[in-house]
Write a protein that holds these residues in place. Sequence first.
Motif, PDB file in Angstrom:
ATOM      1  N   CYS A  27       5.020 -15.895 -28.426  1.00  0.00           N
ATOM      2  CA  CYS A  27       4.414 -14.748 -28.078  1.00  0.00           C
ATOM      3  C   CYS A  27       5.666 -14.195 -26.779  1.00  0.00           C
ATOM      4  CB  CYS A  27       3.736 -13.745 -28.406  1.00  0.00           C
ATOM      5  SG  CYS A  27       1.813 -14.439 -27.683  1.00  0.00           S
ATOM      6  N   MET A  28       5.148 -15.261 -25.849  1.00  0.00           N
ATOM      7  CA  MET A  28       5.476 -15.169 -24.552  1.00  0.00           C
ATOM      8  C   MET A  28       7.259 -15.684 -23.826  1.00  0.00           C
ATOM      9  SD  MET A  28       2.857 -13.116 -23.072  1.00  0.00           S
ATOM     10  CE  MET A  28       1.828 -14.660 -21.426  1.00  0.00           C
ATOM     11  N   ASP A  29       6.969 -17.101 -23.097  1.00  0.00           N
ATOM     12  CA  ASP A  29       7.958 -17.359 -23.101  1.00  0.00           C
ATOM     13  C   ASP A  29       8.670 -18.770 -24.295  1.00  0.00           C
ATOM     14  OD1 ASP A  29       7.928 -16.250 -20.973  1.00  0.00           O
ATOM     15  OD2 ASP A  29       8.060 -18.525 -19.811  1.00  0.00           O
ATOM     16  N   ASP A  30       7.911 -19.065 -24.829  1.00  0.00           N
ATOM     17  CA  ASP A  30       8.077 -20.250 -26.096  1.00  0.00           C
ATOM     18  C   ASP A  30       8.872 -21.157 -25.782  1.00  0.00           C
ATOM     19  OD1 ASP A  30       8.673 -20.653 -28.439  1.00  0.00           O
ATOM     20  OD2 ASP A  30      10.496 -19.353 -29.015  1.00  0.00           O
ATOM     21  N   ARG A  89      -9.278 -10.405  -9.347  1.00  0.00           N
ATOM     22  CA  ARG A  89      -8.615  -9.839  -9.216  1.00  0.00           C
ATOM     23  C   ARG A  89      -7.102 -10.618  -9.605  1.00  0.00           C
ATOM     24  NH1 ARG A  89      -7.898  -5.279  -6.823  1.00  0.00           N
ATOM     25  NH2 ARG A  89      -6.003  -4.620  -6.298  1.00  0.00           N
ATOM     26  N   ALA A  90      -7.191 -11.526  -8.605  1.00  0.00           N
ATOM     27  CA  ALA A  90      -6.161 -12.223  -8.844  1.00  0.00           C
ATOM     28  C   ALA A  90      -5.421 -12.847 -10.182  1.00  0.00           C
ATOM     29  CB  ALA A  90      -5.989 -13.570  -7.957  1.00  0.00           C
ATOM     30  N   ALA A  91      -6.414 -13.326 -11.329  1.00  0.00           N
ATOM     31  CA  ALA A  91      -6.155 -13.788 -12.378  1.00  0.00           C
ATOM     32  C   ALA A  91      -5.926 -12.680 -12.813  1.00  0.00           C
ATOM     33  CB  ALA A  91      -6.754 -14.587 -12.792  1.00  0.00           C
ATOM     34  N   GLY A  92      -6.554 -11.131 -12.474  1.00  0.00           N
ATOM     35  CA  GLY A  92      -5.871 -10.379 -14.113  1.00  0.00           C
ATOM     36  C   GLY A  92      -4.965  -9.461 -13.672  1.00  0.00           C
ATOM     37  N   VAL A  93      -5.356  -8.123 -13.981  1.00  0.00           N
ATOM     38  CA  VAL A  93      -3.782  -6.939 -14.371  1.00  0.00           C
ATOM     39  C   VAL A  93      -3.589  -6.821 -12.670  1.00  0.00           C
ATOM     40  CG1 VAL A  93      -5.589  -5.138 -13.639  1.00  0.00           C
ATOM     41  CG2 VAL A  93      -2.566  -5.322 -15.594  1.00  0.00           C
ATOM     42  N   ALA A  94      -4.211  -6.378 -11.810  1.00  0.00           N
ATOM     43  CA  ALA A  94      -3.905  -6.879 -10.070  1.00  0.00           C
ATOM     44  C   ALA A  94      -2.990  -7.965 -10.069  1.00  0.00           C
ATOM     45  CB  ALA A  94      -5.250  -6.416  -9.741  1.00  0.00           C
ATOM     46  N   GLY A  95      -3.170  -9.307 -10.440  1.00  0.00           N
ATOM     47  CA  GLY A  95      -2.689 -10.410 -10.254  1.00  0.00           C
ATOM     48  C   GLY A  95      -1.741 -11.083 -11.285  1.00  0.00           C
ATOM     49  N   GLN A 143       3.044 -11.557 -14.803  1.00  0.00           N
ATOM     50  CA  GLN A 143       3.982 -12.340 -16.526  1.00  0.00           C
ATOM     51  C   GLN A 143       3.551 -10.617 -16.945  1.00  0.00           C
ATOM     52  OE1 GLN A 143       4.198 -14.991 -17.571  1.00  0.00           O
ATOM     53  NE2 GLN A 143       5.389 -13.990 -19.641  1.00  0.00           N
ATOM     54  N   ALA A 144       3.004 -10.065 -17.403  1.00  0.00           N
ATOM     55  CA  ALA A 144       3.593  -8.183 -18.284  1.00  0.00           C
ATOM     56  C   ALA A 144       4.830  -7.281 -17.400  1.00  0.00           C
ATOM     57  CB  ALA A 144       2.455  -7.342 -17.765  1.00  0.00           C
ATOM     58  N   LEU A 145       5.033  -7.758 -16.101  1.00  0.00           N
ATOM     59  CA  LEU A 145       6.211  -6.702 -15.533  1.00  0.00           C
ATOM     60  C   LEU A 145       6.925  -7.816 -16.029  1.00  0.00           C
ATOM     61  CD1 LEU A 145       5.038  -6.526 -11.967  1.00  0.00           C
ATOM     62  CD2 LEU A 145       5.558  -4.886 -13.779  1.00  0.00           C
ATOM     63  N   ASP A 146       7.142  -9.290 -15.962  1.00  0.00           N
ATOM     64  CA  ASP A 146       8.435 -10.428 -16.378  1.00  0.00           C
ATOM     65  C   ASP A 146       8.435 -10.428 -17.929  1.00  0.00           C
ATOM     66  OD1 ASP A 146      10.131 -12.407 -15.064  1.00  0.00           O
ATOM     67  OD2 ASP A 146       8.542 -13.904 -16.396  1.00  0.00           O
ATOM     68  N   LEU A 200      15.506  -6.921  -5.894  1.00  0.00           N
ATOM     69  CA  LEU A 200      14.881  -8.155  -5.367  1.00  0.00           C
ATOM     70  C   LEU A 200      13.630  -7.510  -4.655  1.00  0.00           C
ATOM     71  CD1 LEU A 200      15.347 -10.982  -3.683  1.00  0.00           C
ATOM     72  CD2 LEU A 200      16.136  -9.231  -1.736  1.00  0.00           C
ATOM     73  N   ASP A 201      13.240  -5.749  -4.091  1.00  0.00           N
ATOM     74  CA  ASP A 201      11.761  -5.401  -3.927  1.00  0.00           C
ATOM     75  C   ASP A 201      10.785  -6.088  -5.585  1.00  0.00           C
ATOM     76  OD1 ASP A 201      13.008  -5.385  -1.473  1.00  0.00           O
ATOM     77  OD2 ASP A 201      12.589  -3.489  -1.745  1.00  0.00           O
ATOM     78  N   GLN A 202      11.715  -5.400  -6.799  1.00  0.00           N
ATOM     79  CA  GLN A 202      10.975  -5.615  -7.747  1.00  0.00           C
ATOM     80  C   GLN A 202      10.685  -7.409  -8.346  1.00  0.00           C
ATOM     81  OE1 GLN A 202      14.355  -3.725  -9.937  1.00  0.00           O
ATOM     82  NE2 GLN A 202      12.522  -1.836 -10.608  1.00  0.00           N
ATOM     83  N   ILE A 203      11.683  -7.760  -7.974  1.00  0.00           N
ATOM     84  CA  ILE A 203      11.735  -9.444  -8.273  1.00  0.00           C
ATOM     85  C   ILE A 203      10.781  -9.842  -7.168  1.00  0.00           C
ATOM     86  CG2 ILE A 203      11.631 -11.653  -8.741  1.00  0.00           C
ATOM     87  CD1 ILE A 203      14.570 -10.810  -9.086  1.00  0.00           C
ATOM     88  N   THR A 204      10.252  -9.360  -5.824  1.00  0.00           N
ATOM     89  CA  THR A 204       9.390 -10.249  -5.241  1.00  0.00           C
ATOM     90  C   THR A 204       8.220  -9.576  -5.701  1.00  0.00           C
ATOM     91  OG1 THR A 204      11.289  -9.492  -3.326  1.00  0.00           O
ATOM     92  CG2 THR A 204       8.648  -9.825  -2.789  1.00  0.00           C
ATOM     93  N   ALA A 205       7.416  -8.371  -5.804  1.00  0.00           N
ATOM     94  CA  ALA A 205       6.403  -7.884  -5.488  1.00  0.00           C
ATOM     95  C   ALA A 205       6.065  -8.089  -7.700  1.00  0.00           C
ATOM     96  CB  ALA A 205       7.152  -5.952  -6.651  1.00  0.00           C
ATOM     97  N   LEU A 206       6.655  -8.822  -8.414  1.00  0.00           N
ATOM     98  CA  LEU A 206       6.029  -9.363  -9.011  1.00  0.00           C
ATOM     99  C   LEU A 206       5.970 -10.553  -9.297  1.00  0.00           C
ATOM    100  CD1 LEU A 206       8.755  -9.371 -13.260  1.00  0.00           C
ATOM    101  CD2 LEU A 206       7.542 -11.462 -12.293  1.00  0.00           C
ATOM    102  N   GLN A 207       6.408 -11.609  -8.801  1.00  0.00           N
ATOM    103  CA  GLN A 207       6.502 -12.635  -8.372  1.00  0.00           C
ATOM    104  C   GLN A 207       5.414 -12.440  -7.490  1.00  0.00           C
ATOM    105  OE1 GLN A 207       7.253 -14.788 -10.858  1.00  0.00           O
ATOM    106  NE2 GLN A 207       9.094 -14.267 -10.394  1.00  0.00           N
ATOM    107  N   ALA A 208       4.646 -11.627  -6.593  1.00  0.00           N
ATOM    108  CA  ALA A 208       3.519 -11.657  -5.997  1.00  0.00           C
ATOM    109  C   ALA A 208       2.712 -11.707  -6.532  1.00  0.00           C
ATOM    110  CB  ALA A 208       3.910 -10.641  -5.229  1.00  0.00           C
TER     111      ALA A 208
END
Length: 300
Positions: free
Chosen positions: A97-100, A153-159, A164-167, A179-187
Amino acid sequence: MTGSALRPAPAGPAPFDAALSHARALADAELRRALADEPGPVAQAMLYACEGGKALRAFLVLAGGRLHGVADPAAAPVAAAIEALHAYSLVHDDLPCMDDDDLRRGRPTVHRKWDEATAVLAGDALQSLAFELIADAALSARAKVALMGSLARAAGVAGMVGGQALDLAAETAPAPLTLDQITALQAKKTGALLSWSAAAGARMAGGDPAPFLRYGDALGLAFQIADDLLDVEGDAATVGKATGKDAGRGKATFVSLLGLDAARARARSLTEEACAALDPFGPAADPLREAARFVTTRRK
């Protein structure tokens, strides 16, 4: 066997590799101790999921602890905790259901070796175990609260979960991410747990985590760029997981947006930024600087 029974990190021709092996051994011993009385497939899958990793996060915890006067036996449960939580994220990330994915660290993923239900339960239990390990560590109550609150916090929806949800959402978005969106996602997805690991030593000792969070933020983005480069240039046998998947899905990555040369240059710049954040600590922080350099030169 407890972490305190293990010998100090060995010296040798490749001291950073030896330090990673030492961190991996300490974390592994703590995990096996915690699960020694738990029979059955879920506990077996939990240990399996934690095996074979680089132990970079555990290393960051131990190195940061030493920098703040926290000895390895006291820091070992915290190092094991982040390895358990990271393993949980990978087990769930690999699910259909995720990256398979069928391959992780050169072996079948947990849901392929067992089944999806066992993988879900093993991931859930690894997340719980992370907080149990910190709660049982020989640290002050204040330090344990700081570690557990920041890890949640680091593991949850703020982290990590939020990243992963954004990805996942990006896979069906009408346009590729910027590029800005990917940077925020991967952070969030990759960087949050690395930053937590880097700052754990300061939190264990009641110190200021801010310089280590700056270090970890830069390290996390450099790590992800290196992952993107490996997805393009690496081979599955060396990397230990499928490669070429990002291009196959049409995903925007640092490499697809910047190109190979610019992505490498950006990773080098981030490495320098991470090392500069440690300037106030002088040569004592060299192990953490070595970790930053490792991130952009690794082959898996």
